[in-house]
Design an enzyme around this catalytic site. Sequence first.
Site, short mmCIF file in Angstrom:
data_model
loop_
_atom_site.label_atom_id
_atom_site.label_comp_id
_atom_site.label_asym_id
_atom_site.label_seq_id
_atom_site.Cartn_x
_atom_site.Cartn_y
_atom_site.Cartn_z
N ASN A 19 0.65 -1.15 -0.76
CA ASN A 19 -0.08 -0.28 -0.38
C ASN A 19 0.59 1.51 -0.18
O ASN A 19 1.47 1.63 0.50
CB ASN A 19 -0.59 -0.63 1.66
CG ASN A 19 -1.81 0.87 1.43
OD1 ASN A 19 -1.51 2.41 0.74
ND2 ASN A 19 -2.54 0.88 2.44
N TRP A 20 1.12 2.05 -1.15
CA TRP A 20 1.48 2.59 -1.49
C TRP A 20 1.15 3.87 -0.91
O TRP A 20 1.94 5.29 -0.62
CB TRP A 20 1.87 3.37 -3.29
CG TRP A 20 2.60 2.16 -3.73
CD1 TRP A 20 4.03 1.20 -3.18
CD2 TRP A 20 3.70 2.44 -4.78
NE1 TRP A 20 4.68 0.38 -4.30
CE2 TRP A 20 4.52 1.53 -5.05
CE3 TRP A 20 3.43 2.91 -5.74
CZ2 TRP A 20 5.11 1.57 -5.79
CZ3 TRP A 20 4.08 3.02 -7.11
CH2 TRP A 20 4.96 1.99 -7.11
N LYS A 21 0.13 3.79 -0.08
CA LYS A 21 -0.58 5.69 0.42
C LYS A 21 -0.27 6.97 -0.43
O LYS A 21 -0.01 6.64 -1.83
CB LYS A 21 0.41 6.03 1.43
CG LYS A 21 -0.11 4.92 2.13
CD LYS A 21 -0.36 4.28 4.24
CE LYS A 21 -0.38 3.11 4.86
NZ LYS A 21 -0.01 3.12 6.25
N HIS A 110 -10.25 0.85 4.62
CA HIS A 110 -8.74 1.56 5.33
C HIS A 110 -8.94 2.29 6.32
O HIS A 110 -9.85 3.21 6.51
CB HIS A 110 -7.54 2.00 4.34
CG HIS A 110 -5.90 2.18 4.83
ND1 HIS A 110 -5.50 3.03 5.81
CD2 HIS A 110 -4.68 1.24 5.12
CE1 HIS A 110 -4.27 2.60 6.51
NE2 HIS A 110 -4.10 1.25 5.19
N GLU A 112 -7.14 4.85 7.58
CA GLU A 112 -6.33 6.43 7.46
C GLU A 112 -8.24 6.88 6.89
O GLU A 112 -8.63 8.15 7.04
CB GLU A 112 -5.71 6.26 6.54
CG GLU A 112 -4.24 5.86 7.16
CD GLU A 112 -3.57 5.55 6.20
OE1 GLU A 112 -3.23 5.51 5.25
OE2 GLU A 112 -2.20 5.45 6.97
N GLU A 181 -5.65 -4.73 10.79
CA GLU A 181 -4.46 -3.56 11.01
C GLU A 181 -5.21 -2.97 12.05
O GLU A 181 -5.78 -1.77 11.82
CB GLU A 181 -4.82 -2.74 9.88
CG GLU A 181 -4.32 -3.19 7.99
CD GLU A 181 -3.66 -2.64 6.88
OE1 GLU A 181 -2.27 -2.69 6.90
OE2 GLU A 181 -4.22 -1.47 7.13
N GLY A 187 2.30 2.93 10.59
CA GLY A 187 3.32 3.70 10.52
C GLY A 187 4.24 3.86 11.89
O GLY A 187 4.65 4.96 11.84
N SER A 226 3.42 -1.50 10.26
CA SER A 226 4.56 -2.05 10.46
C SER A 226 5.08 -3.29 10.51
O SER A 226 6.36 -3.83 10.72
CB SER A 226 5.27 -1.85 11.61
OG SER A 226 4.83 -0.65 11.89
N GLY A 247 2.67 -0.84 4.04
CA GLY A 247 2.46 -0.31 3.91
C GLY A 247 4.26 0.57 3.55
O GLY A 247 4.79 0.88 2.46
N GLY A 248 4.80 1.29 4.78
CA GLY A 248 6.02 2.25 4.63
C GLY A 248 7.40 1.11 4.43
O GLY A 248 8.03 1.71 2.85
P1 13P Z 1 3.00 0.82 7.51
O1 13P Z 1 3.18 -0.81 7.31
O2 13P Z 1 3.69 1.51 7.15
O3 13P Z 1 2.55 0.27 9.00
O4 13P Z 1 1.52 0.89 7.01
C1 13P Z 1 0.91 -0.18 7.34
C2 13P Z 1 -0.70 -0.33 6.63
O5 13P Z 1 -1.21 1.15 6.69
C3 13P Z 1 -0.72 -1.13 5.24
O6 13P Z 1 -1.99 -0.24 4.82
#
Ligand code: 13P
Length: 265
Positions: A19-21, A110, A112, A181, A187, A226, A247-248
């Site tokens: 997930n590149w956000k 998600h 967010e 999640e 994050g 994470s 994500g990251g």
């Molecule tokens: P991180 O891996 O950066 O914690 O993000 C997780 C995430 O929200 C994937 O959708």
Amino acid sequence: MSAATRISPPAPIPLICANWKMNLSASEAEPYAAALRARLGDRSADLNKAFEVAIAPAHPVLDRLGRALEGSGIALAAQNLHAEESGAFTGEVSLRMLEDLGCHFALIGHSERRQIFGETDAQIAEKAARLAGSAVKPILCVGETLEEREQKRTLEVVERQLGSVLDQVDGLEGAMVVAYEPVWAIGTGRTATPELAQEVHAALRAMLETRWGTVGTQTRILYGGSVKPSNARELLSQPDINGALVGGASLDPEAFAETALACLN
Ligand code: 13P
């Protein structure tokens, strides 16, 4: 048939989804795709059943990334969509637009989207309903906040989030992927321990099996929060963790490839 001779359904094929956000643009996606393909080798899901890989870039990046991934077996995923078929919804993206670009998956719910953009369970269920029966499979994200965890409400929250979709939407059986999640692990560098994650995954699995029987056993439940190369193997070795939403660590093709390859061990 006795318990000893009962044949259990095959374990689901793990799915590792980036997930590149709101990171990485179309021009950055091309070298990324080349590096990831070089690192993973071109393994189509048909040829190699060991694991599946998907990437969810921002919407304007889907087209270029899709072209750069052609023939790789790496699937395209969207980060969101609107529940309506089409119309006056400035700034939104429809299912048909995603289908047109060859998306295989779409994230819905998600944290967010829930927290920053105020999406409700009802709206997320509408998105799931739009995806039901389409070529784009929902990846439904659920997870509790730190406050909810401290109040020992984790299972109540995730069961409500999953239940609202299962109660309101038919036709997702065999198509929907679930992603747990925990919001406090996103994050932050804080990861749920494998045991703690497994406990929640087992509760989600029980719900899916109650509704869908064997299909519930085979529904993929991803863990996100994470995830990185150093913790992926241990998380993925849990019985009800069938992949990861990254994500990251997915912003670097080397780190993402290493995370995906953790499925093989
Ligand atoms: P991180 O891996 O950066 O914690 O993000 C997780 C995430 O929200 C994937 O959708």
